[in-house]
Motif scaffolding. Sequence first.
Motif, mmCIF file in Angstrom:
data_model
loop_
_atom_site.group_PDB
_atom_site.id
_atom_site.type_symbol
_atom_site.label_atom_id
_atom_site.label_comp_id
_atom_site.label_asym_id
_atom_site.label_seq_id
_atom_site.Cartn_x
_atom_site.Cartn_y
_atom_site.Cartn_z
ATOM 1 N N MET A 2 34.314 75.827 58.098
ATOM 2 C CA MET A 2 35.542 75.066 57.891
ATOM 3 C C MET A 2 35.293 74.119 56.717
ATOM 4 N N THR A 3 35.857 74.453 55.587
ATOM 5 C CA THR A 3 35.552 73.719 54.358
ATOM 6 C C THR A 3 36.736 72.928 53.816
ATOM 7 N N PHE A 4 37.803 72.784 54.596
ATOM 8 C CA PHE A 4 39.000 72.132 54.063
ATOM 9 C C PHE A 4 38.740 70.690 53.652
ATOM 10 N N VAL A 5 37.846 69.987 54.322
ATOM 11 C CA VAL A 5 37.517 68.616 53.921
ATOM 12 C C VAL A 5 36.579 68.647 52.714
ATOM 13 N N LEU A 6 35.584 69.491 52.782
ATOM 14 C CA LEU A 6 34.615 69.572 51.691
ATOM 15 C C LEU A 6 35.255 70.065 50.398
ATOM 16 N N ASP A 7 36.237 70.953 50.498
ATOM 17 C CA ASP A 7 36.908 71.463 49.300
ATOM 18 C C ASP A 7 37.615 70.360 48.524
ATOM 19 N N LYS A 8 37.998 69.300 49.196
ATOM 20 C CA LYS A 8 38.706 68.191 48.549
ATOM 21 C C LYS A 8 37.734 67.114 48.034
ATOM 22 N N ALA A 9 36.475 67.253 48.351
ATOM 23 C CA ALA A 9 35.470 66.273 47.931
ATOM 24 C C ALA A 9 35.117 66.488 46.462
ATOM 25 N N PRO A 10 34.569 65.451 45.839
ATOM 26 C CA PRO A 10 34.116 65.605 44.439
ATOM 27 C C PRO A 10 33.016 66.666 44.335
ATOM 28 N N ARG A 11 32.886 67.228 43.147
ATOM 29 C CA ARG A 11 31.926 68.317 42.919
ATOM 30 C C ARG A 11 30.503 67.918 43.296
#
Length: 190
Positions: free
Chosen positions: A76-85
């Motif tokens: 589940m990457t929906f939070v991580l996808d919105k994080a800075p690179r």
Amino acid sequence: MLALIARARHVAERAIDWAAIAVFTGIFACIFMQVILRYAFDSPLTWSEELARYLMIWCAFLGWVIASRHDSHLAMTFVLDKAPRRTRAAVRIAIEAATLLFAWVLGRRGLQLAVISWDIENVAVPSNLGVVYLIEPIAALAIALYAAGTLATEGGVALNSIAKWNGTSWSALGSGMNIYSDVDALTVFD
């Protein structure tokens, strides 16, 4: 040398794929024979359920290795996808480091279990129990190699494919582990 490593990896990956196919086919054959012999001939096999269970263990570990190769585990990457690179890269490195640690623990313990169980005979299947547990250190080694390979990437771009500009064209910044000198992708680092 690098071509030899790439060829060995390709051969090992095809062997894992074919082993997974063979193991799954074995599970299907065991269960199918058991159902047919039990209900059609009223003469069930004594060993098919145990063999299918052991093959399922191998199938699960081989599936884990294949999923790791394709980076297709459930996540589940929906939070991580919105994080800075940089945050995404740090989390990815932490995940791969945890995977390496888990692979080390699993491989060490799995090897101990296989050695301890090598002299224990199975009840219904004519083999020793150590063979069943041997998949643990094999899978742990493969997972560790994939995790280590992933640590050598940043954002999906191999570190050995970083490019440099010479004023007229782009070229690879070094050979690294890549057997090709092409630039696969360009990225800007902060």
